[in-house]
Design a protein around this motif. Structure first.
Motif, PDB file in Angstrom:
ATOM      1  N   ALA A 245     -34.200  -4.564 -10.517  1.00  0.00           N
ATOM      2  CA  ALA A 245     -33.833  -5.865  -9.966  1.00  0.00           C
ATOM      3  C   ALA A 245     -32.875  -5.699  -8.786  1.00  0.00           C
ATOM      4  O   ALA A 245     -32.990  -6.390  -7.770  1.00  0.00           O
ATOM      5  N   LEU A 246     -31.951  -4.758  -8.917  1.00  0.00           N
ATOM      6  CA  LEU A 246     -31.004  -4.516  -7.820  1.00  0.00           C
ATOM      7  C   LEU A 246     -31.722  -4.025  -6.576  1.00  0.00           C
ATOM      8  O   LEU A 246     -31.401  -4.432  -5.449  1.00  0.00           O
ATOM      9  N   ALA A 247     -32.697  -3.147  -6.786  1.00  0.00           N
ATOM     10  CA  ALA A 247     -33.447  -2.604  -5.652  1.00  0.00           C
ATOM     11  C   ALA A 247     -34.249  -3.685  -4.948  1.00  0.00           C
ATOM     12  O   ALA A 247     -34.528  -3.586  -3.748  1.00  0.00           O
ATOM     13  N   GLY A 248     -34.601  -4.736  -5.670  1.00  0.00           N
ATOM     14  CA  GLY A 248     -35.442  -5.784  -5.093  1.00  0.00           C
ATOM     15  C   GLY A 248     -34.690  -6.975  -4.560  1.00  0.00           C
ATOM     16  O   GLY A 248     -35.288  -7.913  -4.039  1.00  0.00           O
ATOM     17  N   THR A 249     -33.359  -6.971  -4.696  1.00  0.00           N
ATOM     18  CA  THR A 249     -32.591  -8.121  -4.224  1.00  0.00           C
ATOM     19  C   THR A 249     -32.414  -8.066  -2.722  1.00  0.00           C
ATOM     20  O   THR A 249     -32.354  -7.002  -2.115  1.00  0.00           O
ATOM     21  N   GLY A 250     -32.325  -9.259  -2.110  1.00  0.00           N
ATOM     22  CA  GLY A 250     -32.097  -9.367  -0.673  1.00  0.00           C
ATOM     23  C   GLY A 250     -30.771 -10.039  -0.384  1.00  0.00           C
ATOM     24  O   GLY A 250     -30.079 -10.519  -1.283  1.00  0.00           O
ATOM     25  N   ALA A 251     -30.427 -10.072   0.893  1.00  0.00           N
ATOM     26  CA  ALA A 251     -29.130 -10.635   1.285  1.00  0.00           C
ATOM     27  C   ALA A 251     -29.035 -12.126   0.990  1.00  0.00           C
ATOM     28  O   ALA A 251     -27.947 -12.655   0.798  1.00  0.00           O
ATOM     29  N   ASP A 252     -30.181 -12.826   0.948  1.00  0.00           N
ATOM     30  CA  ASP A 252     -30.141 -14.275   0.733  1.00  0.00           C
ATOM     31  C   ASP A 252     -30.311 -14.644  -0.731  1.00  0.00           C
ATOM     32  O   ASP A 252     -30.418 -15.814  -1.071  1.00  0.00           O
ATOM     33  N   ASP A 253     -30.345 -13.664  -1.606  1.00  0.00           N
ATOM     34  CA  ASP A 253     -30.518 -13.937  -3.035  1.00  0.00           C
ATOM     35  C   ASP A 253     -29.207 -14.376  -3.660  1.00  0.00           C
ATOM     36  O   ASP A 253     -28.116 -14.077  -3.175  1.00  0.00           O
ATOM     37  N   GLY A 254     -29.342 -15.058  -4.789  1.00  0.00           N
ATOM     38  CA  GLY A 254     -28.194 -15.246  -5.664  1.00  0.00           C
ATOM     39  C   GLY A 254     -27.223 -16.322  -5.255  1.00  0.00           C
ATOM     40  O   GLY A 254     -26.019 -16.087  -5.180  1.00  0.00           O
ATOM     41  N   ALA A 255     -27.703 -17.518  -4.944  1.00  0.00           N
ATOM     42  CA  ALA A 255     -26.775 -18.626  -4.719  1.00  0.00           C
ATOM     43  C   ALA A 255     -26.010 -18.902  -5.999  1.00  0.00           C
ATOM     44  O   ALA A 255     -26.575 -18.894  -7.085  1.00  0.00           O
ATOM     45  N   ALA A 256     -24.688 -19.136  -5.871  1.00  0.00           N
ATOM     46  CA  ALA A 256     -23.842 -19.343  -7.052  1.00  0.00           C
ATOM     47  C   ALA A 256     -24.251 -20.623  -7.770  1.00  0.00           C
ATOM     48  O   ALA A 256     -24.436 -21.664  -7.156  1.00  0.00           O
ATOM     49  N   GLY A 257     -24.414 -20.530  -9.069  1.00  0.00           N
ATOM     50  CA  GLY A 257     -24.772 -21.686  -9.877  1.00  0.00           C
ATOM     51  C   GLY A 257     -24.243 -21.511 -11.273  1.00  0.00           C
ATOM     52  O   GLY A 257     -23.503 -20.572 -11.568  1.00  0.00           O
ATOM     53  N   GLU A 258     -24.619 -22.410 -12.152  1.00  0.00           N
ATOM     54  CA  GLU A 258     -24.122 -22.356 -13.527  1.00  0.00           C
ATOM     55  C   GLU A 258     -24.567 -21.079 -14.234  1.00  0.00           C
ATOM     56  O   GLU A 258     -23.799 -20.482 -15.005  1.00  0.00           O
ATOM     57  N   GLU A 259     -25.809 -20.643 -13.974  1.00  0.00           N
ATOM     58  CA  GLU A 259     -26.292 -19.410 -14.595  1.00  0.00           C
ATOM     59  C   GLU A 259     -25.413 -18.227 -14.191  1.00  0.00           C
ATOM     60  O   GLU A 259     -25.079 -17.367 -15.018  1.00  0.00           O
ATOM     61  N   GLU A 260     -25.041 -18.182 -12.921  1.00  0.00           N
ATOM     62  CA  GLU A 260     -24.209 -17.086 -12.435  1.00  0.00           C
ATOM     63  C   GLU A 260     -22.810 -17.148 -13.050  1.00  0.00           C
ATOM     64  O   GLU A 260     -22.240 -16.117 -13.438  1.00  0.00           O
ATOM     65  N   ARG A 261     -22.261 -18.363 -13.121  1.00  0.00           N
ATOM     66  CA  ARG A 261     -20.922 -18.489 -13.709  1.00  0.00           C
ATOM     67  C   ARG A 261     -20.915 -18.054 -15.169  1.00  0.00           C
ATOM     68  O   ARG A 261     -19.992 -17.379 -15.630  1.00  0.00           O
ATOM     69  N   GLN A 262     -21.942 -18.414 -15.903  1.00  0.00           N
ATOM     70  CA  GLN A 262     -22.025 -18.042 -17.315  1.00  0.00           C
ATOM     71  C   GLN A 262     -22.190 -16.525 -17.481  1.00  0.00           C
ATOM     72  O   GLN A 262     -21.575 -15.914 -18.361  1.00  0.00           O
ATOM     73  N   PHE A 263     -23.011 -15.934 -16.619  1.00  0.00           N
ATOM     74  CA  PHE A 263     -23.229 -14.485 -16.709  1.00  0.00           C
ATOM     75  C   PHE A 263     -21.952 -13.728 -16.354  1.00  0.00           C
ATOM     76  O   PHE A 263     -21.586 -12.747 -17.016  1.00  0.00           O
ATOM     77  N   ALA A 264     -21.256 -14.194 -15.317  1.00  0.00           N
ATOM     78  CA  ALA A 264     -19.999 -13.556 -14.921  1.00  0.00           C
ATOM     79  C   ALA A 264     -18.981 -13.639 -16.054  1.00  0.00           C
ATOM     80  O   ALA A 264     -18.260 -12.671 -16.338  1.00  0.00           O
ATOM     81  N   LEU A 265     -18.929 -14.791 -16.716  1.00  0.00           N
ATOM     82  CA  LEU A 265     -18.016 -14.966 -17.846  1.00  0.00           C
ATOM     83  C   LEU A 265     -18.376 -14.018 -18.983  1.00  0.00           C
ATOM     84  O   LEU A 265     -17.501 -13.398 -19.604  1.00  0.00           O
ATOM     85  N   LYS A 266     -19.679 -13.892 -19.253  1.00  0.00           N
ATOM     86  CA  LYS A 266     -20.138 -12.981 -20.311  1.00  0.00           C
ATOM     87  C   LYS A 266     -19.723 -11.540 -20.020  1.00  0.00           C
ATOM     88  O   LYS A 266     -19.273 -10.813 -20.912  1.00  0.00           O
ATOM     89  N   LEU A 267     -19.872 -11.118 -18.768  1.00  0.00           N
ATOM     90  CA  LEU A 267     -19.518  -9.746 -18.408  1.00  0.00           C
ATOM     91  C   LEU A 267     -18.034  -9.485 -18.638  1.00  0.00           C
ATOM     92  O   LEU A 267     -17.643  -8.430 -19.164  1.00  0.00           O
ATOM     93  N   ASP A 268     -17.202 -10.448 -18.271  1.00  0.00           N
ATOM     94  CA  ASP A 268     -15.759 -10.293 -18.501  1.00  0.00           C
ATOM     95  C   ASP A 268     -15.450 -10.214 -19.993  1.00  0.00           C
ATOM     96  O   ASP A 268     -14.625  -9.400 -20.430  1.00  0.00           O
ATOM     97  N   GLN A 269     -16.117 -11.060 -20.771  1.00  0.00           N
ATOM     98  CA  GLN A 269     -15.887 -11.068 -22.223  1.00  0.00           C
ATOM     99  C   GLN A 269     -16.335  -9.754 -22.864  1.00  0.00           C
ATOM    100  O   GLN A 269     -15.665  -9.227 -23.765  1.00  0.00           O
ATOM    101  N   LEU A 270     -17.461  -9.221 -22.409  1.00  0.00           N
ATOM    102  CA  LEU A 270     -17.967  -7.962 -22.967  1.00  0.00           C
ATOM    103  C   LEU A 270     -17.026  -6.799 -22.653  1.00  0.00           C
ATOM    104  O   LEU A 270     -16.805  -5.927 -23.492  1.00  0.00           O
ATOM    105  N   LYS A 271     -16.477  -6.787 -21.457  1.00  0.00           N
ATOM    106  CA  LYS A 271     -15.510  -5.736 -21.110  1.00  0.00           C
ATOM    107  C   LYS A 271     -14.290  -5.813 -22.022  1.00  0.00           C
ATOM    108  O   LYS A 271     -13.823  -4.782 -22.540  1.00  0.00           O
ATOM    109  N   GLU A 272     -13.802  -7.016 -22.262  1.00  0.00           N
ATOM    110  CA  GLU A 272     -12.654  -7.194 -23.153  1.00  0.00           C
ATOM    111  C   GLU A 272     -12.992  -6.764 -24.576  1.00  0.00           C
ATOM    112  O   GLU A 272     -12.176  -6.118 -25.254  1.00  0.00           O
TER     113      GLU A 272
END
Length: 487
Positions: free
Chosen positions: A327-354
């Motif tokens: 997925a990383l190899a296939g992403t482009g510069a215009d990908d990934g507009a911030a939205g609720e899905e992104e906020r939830q995933f970012a929160l999950k990553l922080d929680q998993l690290k903790e």
């Protein structure tokens, strides 16, 4: 961070003697054979402890010895017609082969007994001078009843230990529980000159001398298997503290036994398994993952099915990471507009690290840390499932964050190798690069043959190829852009 201290029989906050630095001494193998799985567990456990301390920012000095002077080595060398020190060195070399396969990092120093005879003799002289040891015609013994703290590690009185122990019958000792510091030379055995005549050191004094030389009294962590608590570590404490007049080590850590059908794995029972033999069936990463799948202080029961289950678990992690990389190899510069899905995933990553750090901070609970690693793989898959071909793409920054977190978990647990130049996880490490290229080309050829069958509407052949590849661990995905495959 809390550590279970065998000496106090409770968890204690880790407070190193020097802020920001941790000194560790771990008892290594007696080198008269290939290491068995029981030897491998402390190697992997304390390697992981070291890795996590490094991750937390500590500077770690890690010492792991080799016992290359011992009765077992002498006996084995006699059976094979080899010089004892030559046999010991041969198995030290073999040790590194197995340890490397298990991703055990080299210690800062691997001292050998045979190279520290001077330090051992000096320590024995100190004990004799202070009245803790005595010489009987070339044999030197430590007088345990002279040391008032004897038994504090195992939690038993001297009389209890004597009643329950198999004590070597030796009428020249003042007390049956006294143990050898120096053994008088016997014909055909390796020996060194000493003030008491030619001889060789006893087992326990060896580790004390090497630990004191490289770490000094009061170092932070002394590690080893549960079976070393008595007599080895108990005797180390007695002779080291008698000589130095201060505590030997601050924290004592011991891993649990490996059992086979609930019985302790041991050579005497004939139920031990050499790591070399296990590596013929399973990759080193699987063996390491299996050894870390249970908390280090708990017993770990061995059978091939449990290793096979560990291998299946690793495949889940591999597949998630491979999908993330794709997925990383296939992403482009215009990908990934911030939205609720992104906020939830970012929160999950922080929680998993903790959660991961909380597990490891709690007496290095690798079993719980691995569960968090699986949760990370699940969250990666859930996030990627939300994006369809041709639609909005996943956030490159979040994917990079997830990849970095995956690599952190791996660096601590040491399961997969990593590329030193990029820090990225390396999958399929055991495949030779040349063979890997050949395999890839063969798969591409088979996929092309399947596509030709599909064009001819020969669905039976196409399905047979797909199913056959699946049985070999290779999955095909038919997409509008063509066939994609992965191992």
């Amino acid at each position: 961070m809390e550590v279970y201290n065998t000496l106090t029989r409770q968890k204690e906050k880790l407070e190193p003697g020097q802020p920001g630095r941790v000194s560790m001494y771990v008892c290594g193998p007696t080198t008269y054979n290939y290491i068995h799985l029981g030897n491998a567990r402390p190697l992997v456990v304390f390697d992981t402890v070291r890795r996590y301390l490094l991750y937390k920012g500590y500077k770690v000095t890690y010492i792991q010895n080799f016992t290359d002077v011992d009765d077992k080595i002498i006996k084995r060398a006699g059976e094979e017609g080899e010089e004892p020190l030559d046999l010991a060195q041969r198995y030290i070399n073999e040790y590194f082969t197995d340890a490397d396969a298990l991703h055990v990092m080299r210690a800062d120093k691997h001292p050998k007994v045979s190279e520290h005879i001077t330090e051992i003799i000096e320590l024995i002289q100190k004990l004799i001078a202070d009245g803790y040891a005595y010489n009987v015609d070339g044999d030197v013994f430590f007088e345990v009843r002279k040391f008032p703290g004897y038994g504090k590690l195992s939690g038993r009185s001297l009389d209890e230990m004597q009643a329950g122990a198999r004590v070597e019958v030796n009428e020249i000792k003042r007390d049956p529980m006294d143990f050898a510091l120096w053994k008088k030379a016997k014909p055909g055995e390796p020996s060194w000159p000493s003030p008491w005549g030619d001889g060789r050191p006893g087992w326990h004094i060896e580790c004390s001398a090497m630990a004191l030389k490289y770490l000094g009294s009061g170092f932070d962590i002394h590690g080893g298997g549960y079976d070393l608590i008595f007599p080895h570590h108990e005797n180390e404490i007695a002779q080291s503290e008698a000589a130095a007049k201060k505590p030997f080590a601050r924290y004592w850590m011991h891993n649990g036994f490996i059992t086979v059908n609930k019985e302790k794995m041991s050579k005497s029972l004939g139920n031990f398994f050499l790591v070399r033999e296990i590596l013929d069936k399973f990759p080193g990463e699987v063996v390491r993952f299996y050894l870390l799948s249970t908390h280090y202080r708990s017993p770990l029961d061995f059978d091939d099915e449990k290793l096979a289950a560990s291998q299946r678990g690793l495949e889940r992690l591999k597949n998630s990471y491979a999908r993330l990389s794709e997925a990383l190899a296939g992403t482009g510069a215009d990908d990934g507009a911030a939205g609720e899905e992104e906020r939830q995933f970012a929160l999950k990553l922080d929680q998993l690290k903790e959660s991961f750090e909380a597990a490891m901070d709690d007496d290095f609970n690798t079993a719980l840390a691995i569960a968090v690693w699986f949760d990370l793989a699940k969250e990666i898959n859930v996030y990627l499932n939300k994006f369809s071909p041709g639609g909005p793409g996943a956030s490159p920054e979040l994917l990079k964050q997830a990849e970095k977190l995956f690599a952190v978990f791996n660096r601590v647990l040491g399961v997969f190798k990593e590329d030193p130049s990029t820090g990225r996880v390396v999958l399929n490490e055991n495949e030779d690069s040349g063979n890997n290229d050949l395999v890839d080309k063969l798969i591409e050829l088979i996929v092309d043959i399947r596509q030709q069958a599909r064009k001819k509407k020969d669905w039976d052949t196409a399905d047979a190829i797909r199913d056959g590849l699946k049985e070999l661990g290779i999955t095909l995905q038919d997409t509008p852009q063509g066939v994609k495959w992965k191992k």
